[in-house]
Design an enzyme around this catalytic site. Structure first.
Site, PDB file in Angstrom:
ATOM      1  NE  ARG A 130       0.833-112.821 -26.351  1.00 18.73           N
ATOM      2  CZ  ARG A 130       1.124-112.948 -25.049  1.00 18.73           C
ATOM      3  NH1 ARG A 130       1.960-112.117 -24.456  1.00 18.73           N
ATOM      4  NH2 ARG A 130       0.555-113.892 -24.350  1.00 18.73           N
ATOM      5  CB  ILE A 151      14.684-111.975 -21.729  1.00 17.83           C
ATOM      6  CG1 ILE A 151      14.229-113.093 -22.667  1.00 17.83           C
ATOM      7  CG2 ILE A 151      15.590-110.982 -22.442  1.00 17.83           C
ATOM      8  CD1 ILE A 151      13.372-112.637 -23.836  1.00 17.83           C
ATOM      9  N   GLY A 152      15.204-110.740 -18.904  1.00 15.91           N
ATOM     10  CA  GLY A 152      15.701-109.627 -18.096  1.00 15.91           C
ATOM     11  C   GLY A 152      16.721-110.065 -17.053  1.00 15.91           C
ATOM     12  CG  ASN A 208       0.387-119.272 -12.856  1.00 17.79           C
ATOM     13  OD1 ASN A 208      -0.632-119.157 -13.541  1.00 17.79           O
ATOM     14  ND2 ASN A 208       1.515-118.652 -13.127  1.00 17.79           N
ATOM     15  CG  ASP A 210      14.916-120.100 -25.558  1.00 19.23           C
ATOM     16  OD1 ASP A 210      15.838-119.309 -25.283  1.00 19.23           O
ATOM     17  OD2 ASP A 210      14.440-120.900 -24.741  1.00 19.23           O
ATOM     18  CG  HIS A 251       3.673-109.746 -17.491  1.00 20.55           C
ATOM     19  ND1 HIS A 251       4.218-109.284 -18.669  1.00 20.55           N
ATOM     20  CD2 HIS A 251       3.508-111.066 -17.654  1.00 20.55           C
ATOM     21  CE1 HIS A 251       4.353-110.291 -19.522  1.00 20.55           C
ATOM     22  NE2 HIS A 251       3.926-111.393 -18.927  1.00 20.55           N
ATOM     23  NE  ARG A 298       0.028-114.599 -13.150  1.00 20.87           N
ATOM     24  CZ  ARG A 298       1.275-114.524 -13.512  1.00 20.87           C
ATOM     25  NH1 ARG A 298       2.070-115.542 -13.348  1.00 20.87           N
ATOM     26  NH2 ARG A 298       1.750-113.436 -14.033  1.00 20.87           N
ATOM     27  CG  HIS A 324       7.642-109.628 -16.784  1.00 25.82           C
ATOM     28  ND1 HIS A 324       7.564-110.271 -15.559  1.00 25.82           N
ATOM     29  CD2 HIS A 324       7.420-110.585 -17.712  1.00 25.82           C
ATOM     30  CE1 HIS A 324       7.316-111.543 -15.746  1.00 25.82           C
ATOM     31  NE2 HIS A 324       7.208-111.768 -17.047  1.00 25.82           N
ATOM     32  CG  LEU A 325      12.524-107.561 -20.800  1.00 27.80           C
ATOM     33  CD1 LEU A 325      13.908-107.119 -21.258  1.00 27.80           C
ATOM     34  CD2 LEU A 325      11.447-106.946 -21.688  1.00 27.80           C
ATOM     35  N   GLY A 326      10.117-111.892 -20.558  1.00 38.79           N
ATOM     36  CA  GLY A 326      10.117-113.364 -20.559  1.00 38.79           C
ATOM     37  C   GLY A 326       9.668-113.815 -21.932  1.00 38.79           C
ATOM     38  CG  ASN A 327       8.436-117.676 -23.309  1.00 44.86           C
ATOM     39  OD1 ASN A 327       9.304-117.674 -24.180  1.00 44.86           O
ATOM     40  ND2 ASN A 327       8.315-118.650 -22.429  1.00 44.86           N
ATOM     41  CE  LYS A 378       4.791-122.156 -15.143  1.00 43.76           C
ATOM     42  NZ  LYS A 378       4.941-120.828 -15.698  1.00 43.76           N
ATOM     43  CD  GLU A 438       5.288-113.615 -12.345  1.00 41.51           C
ATOM     44  OE1 GLU A 438       6.012-114.562 -12.724  1.00 41.51           O
ATOM     45  OE2 GLU A 438       4.504-113.029 -13.089  1.00 41.51           O
TER      46      GLU A 438
HETATM   47  P1  ADP Z   1       7.527-116.999 -19.167  1.00 41.33           P
HETATM   48  O1  ADP Z   1       7.065-115.694 -19.728  1.00 41.33           O
HETATM   49  O2  ADP Z   1       7.039-118.175 -19.937  1.00 41.33           O
HETATM   50  O3  ADP Z   1       7.376-117.120 -17.665  1.00 41.33           O
HETATM   51  P2  ADP Z   1      10.373-116.754 -18.615  1.00 41.33           P
HETATM   52  O4  ADP Z   1      10.270-115.563 -17.741  1.00 41.33           O
HETATM   53  O5  ADP Z   1      10.787-118.037 -17.994  1.00 41.33           O
HETATM   54  O6  ADP Z   1       9.080-116.992 -19.470  1.00 41.33           O
HETATM   55  O7  ADP Z   1      11.399-116.392 -19.804  1.00 41.33           O
HETATM   56  C1  ADP Z   1      11.633-117.315 -20.803  1.00 41.33           C
HETATM   57  C2  ADP Z   1      12.622-116.733 -21.766  1.00 41.33           C
HETATM   58  O8  ADP Z   1      13.807-116.317 -21.090  1.00 41.33           O
HETATM   59  C3  ADP Z   1      13.086-117.775 -22.774  1.00 41.33           C
HETATM   60  O9  ADP Z   1      12.329-117.713 -23.921  1.00 41.33           O
HETATM   61  C4  ADP Z   1      14.487-117.342 -23.086  1.00 41.33           C
HETATM   62  O10 ADP Z   1      14.433-116.615 -24.277  1.00 41.33           O
HETATM   63  C5  ADP Z   1      14.887-116.397 -21.990  1.00 41.33           C
HETATM   64  N1  ADP Z   1      16.112-116.844 -21.296  1.00 41.33           N
HETATM   65  C6  ADP Z   1      16.222-117.686 -20.245  1.00 41.33           C
HETATM   66  N2  ADP Z   1      17.515-117.859 -19.901  1.00 41.33           N
HETATM   67  C7  ADP Z   1      18.252-117.105 -20.760  1.00 41.33           C
HETATM   68  C8  ADP Z   1      19.637-116.848 -20.923  1.00 41.33           C
HETATM   69  N3  ADP Z   1      20.549-117.410 -20.127  1.00 41.33           N
HETATM   70  N4  ADP Z   1      20.009-116.014 -21.906  1.00 41.33           N
HETATM   71  C9  ADP Z   1      19.100-115.447 -22.718  1.00 41.33           C
HETATM   72  N5  ADP Z   1      17.780-115.633 -22.607  1.00 41.33           N
HETATM   73  C10 ADP Z   1      17.354-116.452 -21.655  1.00 41.33           C
END
Ligand code: ADP
Length: 396
Positions: free
Chosen positions: A238, A328-329, A7, A279, A179, A90, A205-208, A14, A381
């Protein structure tokens, strides 16, 4: 068969080396801050862990260093580069051309380069990763797995914008979605776990970056990101959905340049813009201490997600399950609880105790009488990319 998954981002690579069809992970890691003089390299096998600060001037140097570690007599996991049968890449944007995983040849490389107009931050480093991998692993098959491919099944009714038709037909302005590798993986896992023949699933899908997909019978039929990843949910930095009229106001009345607006919407908005923190962990801590902006940011994020749940349930005329995944998810019980609160009209009932437990596996966190199952499924992924590369090689 050993498959190396790469990736390649603007300043990082990665990687994971997987053995298929067993799906065992041989090693994984990341070259980060490529181009800086304090690049970081991490490498992990079942027994060894390495973390190094060094200078990696470019992607070539980064992947070369990774290859050296793979072959290292002490920590390596292969004896010869030729053991790697395929490299799975990817690729973020495959436009309307690629609806499936594809063997990379000169034509495919040209197309990936051409789609850089649509994904200027992602496709150029993805392309760089392919070129470097071809040089370093000349005997391996190079395979592209597109993040947009899963969303190629979105029907016209949902993938077009109500703009003059020729922007769609001549300039490719439409919903592409992102995603896709993650949404496809977790929806497949959910369908298998629940044993569904016909299915109506919403994947979150809840990440950054954050996005949602309506997945009907295993196919993406609608998605919250659009032509670019800016659309939809509130994300780390965003904005997600805004009234586009704001952009003209920023330019005409407040003197922003277009670059500044772009930067504002993609890098300074979302959770960061609302709270000063990107974060969610920091935001949850602050919210717990009474910070109202942080409390509101969590409420706003959950509210936006609820609206999409409503929209996608209507689009599918029903709902069997919602699936939480990514940073996050998978980890934030607060966000999951906020999203699922007061959705019993939709048949969604969260089990508060189950929501608190954490496992590495698929977890059903809904009550026994919840008509809609609520699942937490860790996204994989890299495994999905390796699976797709493996299936392609088996069938060709
Ligand atoms: P990316 O989209 O960069 O791959 P990730 O899927 O790793 O991101 O998600 C990153 C986000 O997950 C961080 O910004 C953080 O807000 C959230 N996160 C990770 N661990 C926790 C946790 N224990 N509690 C709440 N949020 C978390």
């Amino acid at each position: 068969m050993k498959i190396l998954v790469i990736n390649s981002g603007s300043s990082s690579i990665k990687f994971q080396l997987l053995q298929l069809p067993e799906e065992s992970l041989l090693c994984k890691g990341m070259a980060d801050r490529i181009g800086a003089n304090n690049s970081q390299l991490t490498y992990k096998t079942e027994t060894e862990q390495i973390q190094e600060t060094l200078t990696l001037n470019n992607h070539q140097k980064g992947l070369q260093k990774i290859a050296e570690l793979l072959l290292d007599p002490k920590v390596g996991v292969i004896q010869d580069k030729s053991e790697i049968v395929a490299v799975g890449h990817r690729v973020v944007q495959g436009g309307s051309l690629f609806s499936e995983t594809t063997l990379i040849n000169d034509r495919v490389k040209q197309e990936i380069q051409a789609f850089a107009d649509l994904a200027p931050l992602h496709n150029p480093p993805n392309y760089a990763g392919i070129i470097v991998a071809e040089q370093l692993f000349p005997e391996a098959q190079q395979v592209a797995v597109f993040d947009t491919a899963f969303h190629q099944s979105i029907p016209e009714v949902a993938n077009q914008y109500a703009l003059p038709k020729k922007l769609y037909t001549e300039h490719g302005i439409q919903v592409y979605g992102f995603h896709g590798v993650s949404h496809q993986y977790v929806s497949q896992q959910a369908i298998q776990y629940l044993g569904l023949k016909q299915s109506k699933i919403i994947t979150l899908h809840l990440g950054n970056g954050c996005s949602m997909t309506a997945v009907k019978d295993g196919q993406s039929i609608d998605h919250s990101m659009g032509f670019t990843p800016t659309n939809g949910l509130i994300m780390g930095s965003r904005s997600g959905d805004i009234d586009q009229g704001i952009i003209f106001h920023l330019v005409d009345k407040l003197g922003y340049t277009l670059d500044e607006v772009n930067n504002l919407i993609n890098k300074q908005s979302g959770l960061l813009g609302l709270t000063g923190y990107r974060d969610l962990r920091d935001i949850e801590t602050q919210a717990g201490q009474g910070n109202r902006d942080c409390q509101l940011a969590i409420e706003m994020s959950a509210y936006r997600i609820k609206k999409y749940i409503g929209a996608y349930t209507a689009a599918m005329n029903g709902l069997d399950a919602i699936v939480f995944t990514a940073g996050i998810g998978e980890n934030s019980q607060l966000m999951r609880a906020s999203v699922c609160a007061n959705l019993d009209y939709f048949g969604i009932k969260l089990d508060k105790e189950k929501n608190k437990q954490k496992t590495e596996d698929i977890q059903d966190i809904s009550t026994a009488d919840s008509a809609v199952k609520v699942l937490v499924i860790p996204t994989k992924e890299e495994l999905q990319i390796a699976r797709q590369a493996y299936q392609l090689l088996q069938s060709s």
